[in-house]
Design a protein around this motif. Structure first.
Motif, PDB file in Angstrom:
ATOM      1  N   LEU A  34       0.829  -1.200   0.000  1.00 19.66           N
ATOM      2  CA  LEU A  34       0.000   0.000   0.000  1.00 19.66           C
ATOM      3  C   LEU A  34       0.871   1.261   0.000  1.00 19.66           C
ATOM      4  O   LEU A  34       0.581   2.220  -0.725  1.00 19.66           O
ATOM      5  N   VAL A  35       1.924   1.261   0.799  1.00 20.74           N
ATOM      6  CA  VAL A  35       2.824   2.419   0.833  1.00 20.74           C
ATOM      7  C   VAL A  35       3.441   2.653  -0.548  1.00 20.74           C
ATOM      8  O   VAL A  35       3.537   3.784  -1.023  1.00 20.74           O
ATOM      9  N   ALA A  36       3.839   1.581  -1.198  1.00 22.21           N
ATOM     10  CA  ALA A  36       4.432   1.708  -2.536  1.00 22.21           C
ATOM     11  C   ALA A  36       3.423   2.258  -3.538  1.00 22.21           C
ATOM     12  O   ALA A  36       3.744   3.145  -4.346  1.00 22.21           O
ATOM     13  N   GLU A  37       2.195   1.755  -3.488  1.00 28.79           N
ATOM     14  CA  GLU A  37       1.185   2.178  -4.454  1.00 28.79           C
ATOM     15  C   GLU A  37       0.713   3.606  -4.208  1.00 28.79           C
ATOM     16  O   GLU A  37       0.496   4.375  -5.146  1.00 28.79           O
ATOM     17  N   ALA A  38       0.555   3.976  -2.932  1.00 29.09           N
ATOM     18  CA  ALA A  38       0.005   5.297  -2.611  1.00 29.09           C
ATOM     19  C   ALA A  38       1.055   6.397  -2.639  1.00 29.09           C
ATOM     20  O   ALA A  38       0.768   7.531  -3.039  1.00 29.09           O
ATOM     21  N   PHE A  39       2.285   6.066  -2.225  1.00 29.27           N
ATOM     22  CA  PHE A  39       3.291   7.100  -2.039  1.00 29.27           C
ATOM     23  C   PHE A  39       4.531   6.930  -2.919  1.00 29.27           C
ATOM     24  O   PHE A  39       5.404   7.789  -2.914  1.00 29.27           O
ATOM     25  N   VAL A  52       6.942   4.705  -2.587  1.00 28.98           N
ATOM     26  CA  VAL A  52       8.112   4.488  -1.730  1.00 28.98           C
ATOM     27  C   VAL A  52       8.171   3.024  -1.314  1.00 28.98           C
ATOM     28  O   VAL A  52       7.165   2.449  -0.875  1.00 28.98           O
ATOM     29  N   ASP A  53       9.348   2.437  -1.449  1.00 26.30           N
ATOM     30  CA  ASP A  53       9.590   1.130  -0.842  1.00 26.30           C
ATOM     31  C   ASP A  53       9.816   1.355   0.645  1.00 26.30           C
ATOM     32  O   ASP A  53      10.624   2.217   1.031  1.00 26.30           O
ATOM     33  N   ALA A  54       9.113   0.609   1.477  1.00 28.19           N
ATOM     34  CA  ALA A  54       9.214   0.827   2.917  1.00 28.19           C
ATOM     35  C   ALA A  54       9.023  -0.477   3.667  1.00 28.19           C
ATOM     36  O   ALA A  54       8.375  -1.414   3.183  1.00 28.19           O
ATOM     37  N   LEU A  55       9.582  -0.497   4.857  1.00 28.51           N
ATOM     38  CA  LEU A  55       9.361  -1.599   5.786  1.00 28.51           C
ATOM     39  C   LEU A  55       8.240  -1.179   6.723  1.00 28.51           C
ATOM     40  O   LEU A  55       8.282  -0.104   7.318  1.00 28.51           O
ATOM     41  N   VAL A  56       7.224  -2.014   6.852  1.00 25.45           N
ATOM     42  CA  VAL A  56       6.114  -1.746   7.774  1.00 25.45           C
ATOM     43  C   VAL A  56       6.192  -2.773   8.893  1.00 25.45           C
ATOM     44  O   VAL A  56       6.118  -3.977   8.652  1.00 25.45           O
ATOM     45  N   GLN A  57       6.343  -2.270  10.127  1.00 29.22           N
ATOM     46  CA  GLN A  57       6.491  -3.167  11.276  1.00 29.22           C
ATOM     47  C   GLN A  57       5.834  -2.536  12.485  1.00 29.22           C
ATOM     48  O   GLN A  57       5.593  -1.334  12.521  1.00 29.22           O
ATOM     49  N   PRO A  58       5.512  -3.335  13.525  1.00 27.79           N
ATOM     50  CA  PRO A  58       4.893  -2.771  14.724  1.00 27.79           C
ATOM     51  C   PRO A  58       5.849  -1.821  15.454  1.00 27.79           C
ATOM     52  O   PRO A  58       7.043  -2.101  15.581  1.00 27.79           O
ATOM     53  N   HIS A  59       5.318  -0.707  15.907  1.00 21.28           N
ATOM     54  CA  HIS A  59       6.107   0.226  16.699  1.00 21.28           C
ATOM     55  C   HIS A  59       6.483  -0.437  18.022  1.00 21.28           C
ATOM     56  O   HIS A  59       5.632  -1.077  18.655  1.00 21.28           O
ATOM     57  N   PRO A  60       7.728  -0.313  18.483  1.00 21.82           N
ATOM     58  CA  PRO A  60       8.142  -1.020  19.700  1.00 21.82           C
ATOM     59  C   PRO A  60       7.432  -0.566  20.967  1.00 21.82           C
ATOM     60  O   PRO A  60       7.412  -1.306  21.958  1.00 21.82           O
ATOM     61  N   THR A 106       4.089   1.591  20.883  1.00 21.50           N
ATOM     62  CA  THR A 106       2.639   1.654  20.720  1.00 21.50           C
ATOM     63  C   THR A 106       2.051   0.403  20.088  1.00 21.50           C
ATOM     64  O   THR A 106       0.860   0.139  20.233  1.00 21.50           O
ATOM     65  N   GLY A 107       2.869  -0.345  19.360  1.00 19.38           N
ATOM     66  CA  GLY A 107       2.364  -1.521  18.652  1.00 19.38           C
ATOM     67  C   GLY A 107       1.646  -1.199  17.365  1.00 19.38           C
ATOM     68  O   GLY A 107       1.266  -2.107  16.622  1.00 19.38           O
ATOM     69  N   THR A 108       1.440   0.094  17.064  1.00 20.16           N
ATOM     70  CA  THR A 108       0.788   0.488  15.819  1.00 20.16           C
ATOM     71  C   THR A 108       1.793   0.392  14.669  1.00 20.16           C
ATOM     72  O   THR A 108       3.007   0.363  14.901  1.00 20.16           O
ATOM     73  N   PRO A 109       1.319   0.337  13.430  1.00 17.94           N
ATOM     74  CA  PRO A 109       2.258   0.217  12.311  1.00 17.94           C
ATOM     75  C   PRO A 109       3.264   1.364  12.274  1.00 17.94           C
ATOM     76  O   PRO A 109       2.902   2.530  12.443  1.00 17.94           O
ATOM     77  N   MET A 110       4.505   1.028  12.056  1.00 13.43           N
ATOM     78  CA  MET A 110       5.580   2.002  11.902  1.00 13.43           C
ATOM     79  C   MET A 110       6.167   1.822  10.511  1.00 13.43           C
ATOM     80  O   MET A 110       6.469   0.694  10.107  1.00 13.43           O
ATOM     81  N   ILE A 111       6.297   2.921   9.790  1.00 16.29           N
ATOM     82  CA  ILE A 111       6.746   2.858   8.399  1.00 16.29           C
ATOM     83  C   ILE A 111       8.186   3.365   8.320  1.00 16.29           C
ATOM     84  O   ILE A 111       8.483   4.502   8.718  1.00 16.29           O
ATOM     85  N   VAL A 112       9.070   2.527   7.823  1.00 17.46           N
ATOM     86  CA  VAL A 112      10.480   2.886   7.654  1.00 17.46           C
ATOM     87  C   VAL A 112      10.760   3.009   6.155  1.00 17.46           C
ATOM     88  O   VAL A 112      10.902   1.993   5.465  1.00 17.46           O
ATOM     89  N   PRO A 113      10.825   4.240   5.620  1.00 16.38           N
ATOM     90  CA  PRO A 113      11.095   4.401   4.182  1.00 16.38           C
ATOM     91  C   PRO A 113      12.487   3.879   3.827  1.00 16.38           C
ATOM     92  O   PRO A 113      13.445   4.070   4.575  1.00 16.38           O
ATOM     93  N   ILE A 114      12.584   3.246   2.668  1.00 19.76           N
ATOM     94  CA  ILE A 114      13.865   2.715   2.205  1.00 19.76           C
ATOM     95  C   ILE A 114      14.347   3.460   0.977  1.00 19.76           C
ATOM     96  O   ILE A 114      15.464   3.971   0.946  1.00 19.76           O
TER      97      ILE A 114
END
Length: 269
Positions: free
Chosen positions: A233-238, A240-248, A250-258
Motif C-alpha cells: 500500500l505504501v508503494a502504491e500510494a506514495f 516508496v519502498d518501505a518496511l512496515v512493522q509494529p512500533h516497539p 505503541t504496537g501500531t504500524p511504523m513505516i520505515v522508508p527505504i
C-alpha cells in the motif's frame, strides 16, 4: 446515527478539472479518521466537499442520512466544524476575538453573547494553551501559535464532527503531539467524530481508528491501520519502498522508508 458523515459517488471539480472522482466514503461516527495520500491526491478537496465549501459536480454528502445541501448554513455549522490548511483572518484580530468567532453558530438574534459562549471560549483556549496569548494580535504570533489559536476557535464551535486539514502544520514535534492528543481526548471523552488530514504516516497510524488512503481522487484503501497499512500500500500510494512493522512502544504500524519505487528498466526487443 444523527452525525454520521458519508460521501456517495462524490465528484468534486475546480473549474473543469476533476479532483475527487466518484468517491464513496463512510466515516465511522465517534471515531478518529485520518486521510492520507501523496500531494495533490484530493485530500484537502475532499474535506472541503464534506464541509459543503465545494458544491459537488456529482454525488452527495450525507450527514445523518440527510444531504448537507438541505441543511441551513448556521445549523450545519453547529454540527460540522472545519479548519482549512491556510486559514486567514482580518488584520488586527486578537486571539480572544478569533476564538470567540467559533461561537457564531450558537448565537441567537436577541442573545448575541451568553455565559455558555464565554465558558466555551475559555475552555478552548485552555485546551490549546493560548490563554496567555488572548490579547495578542494574531499577525504578531509565530506560525505555531497562530495554528493553536485557529484550533481553539474550532474547539469553541463545539461541533460533534470536526474536520481538520493538516492541523499540525507549522508546529514543532511537541506541539504536534499535543494537538493530536487533544483530538484523541475530545474523541474519547466527548465522542466527537474527528477527521484529520496528516502527512506523517507513523502519527496517522498511531492516532487513527480508521485510515482512508487516497490516490488520484479515489479511495485506494480504508480500514484500521493494522489491517490495511502494508508495504504494498505504501508503494502504491506514495511511490516508496518501505518496511512496515509494529512500533516497539505503541504496537501500531511504523513505516520505515527505504527508497523511492523505481520502474523496471525497459528492455529493447
Amino acid at each position: 446515527m444523527p452525525d454520521s458523515l458519508m460521501a456517495r459517488s462524490l465528484t468534486l471539480r475546480y473549474d473543469q478539472r476533476t479532483i475527487v472522482d466518484g468517491l464513496d466514503l463512510m466515516l465511522p461516527e465517534g471515531r478518529i479518521t485520518v486521510v492520507l495520500g501523496a500531494n495533490a491526491c484530493g485530500k484537502s478537496t475532499l474535506l472541503r466537499g464534506l464541509a459543503r465549501l465545494l458544491t459537488p459536480a456529482a454525488g452527495r454528502v450525507l450527514l445523518g442520512g440527510r444531504d448537507v445541501r438541505d441543511i441551513g448554513p448556521k445549523a450545519l455549522a453547529r454540527r460540522i466544524g472545519f479548519l482549512p490548511q491556510a486559514a486567514t483572518a482580518p488584520g488586527g484580530v486578537t486571539v480572544a476575538e478569533l476564538v470567540a468567532r467559533g461561537r457564531y453558530p450558537h448565537q441567537r438574534l436577541l442573545q448575541q453573547w451568553s455565559k455558555a459562549d464565554a465558558e466555551a471560549v475559555a475552555a478552548a483556549m485552555r485546551a490549546t494553551g493560548v490563554e496567555v496569548l488572548r490579547d495578542r494580535v494574531l499577525d504578531e504570533l509565530s506560525g505555531g501559535q497562530r495554528q493553536r489559536a485557529w484550533i481553539a476557535m474550532l474547539l469553541a464551535q463545539q461541533t460533534p464532527v470536526m474536520l481538520l486539514d493538516e492541523p499540525t502544520t507549522y508546529l514543532d514535534i511537541a506541539h504536534q503531539l499535543e494537538v493530536l492528543e487533544l483530538c484523541r481526548r475530545l474523541n474519547r471523552e466527548e465522542a466527537r467524530t474527528v477527521v484529520l488530514v496528516l502527512h506523517d504516516l507513523d502519527q496517522a497510524c498511531r492516532y487513527a481508528d480508521h485510515l482512508v488512503v487516497m490516490r488520484e481522487g479515489r479511495v485506494l484503501a480504508s480500514g484500521a491501520p493494522a489491517e490495511i497499512m502494508t508495504t504494498e500500500l505504501v508503494a502504491e500510494a506514495f511511490g516508496v519502498d518501505a518496511l512496515v512493522q509494529p512500533h516497539p512502544v505503541t504496537g501500531t504500524p511504523m513505516i520505515v522508508p527505504i527508497a523511492p519505487v523505481t520502474a523496471p528498466a525497459e528492455v529493447d526487443a
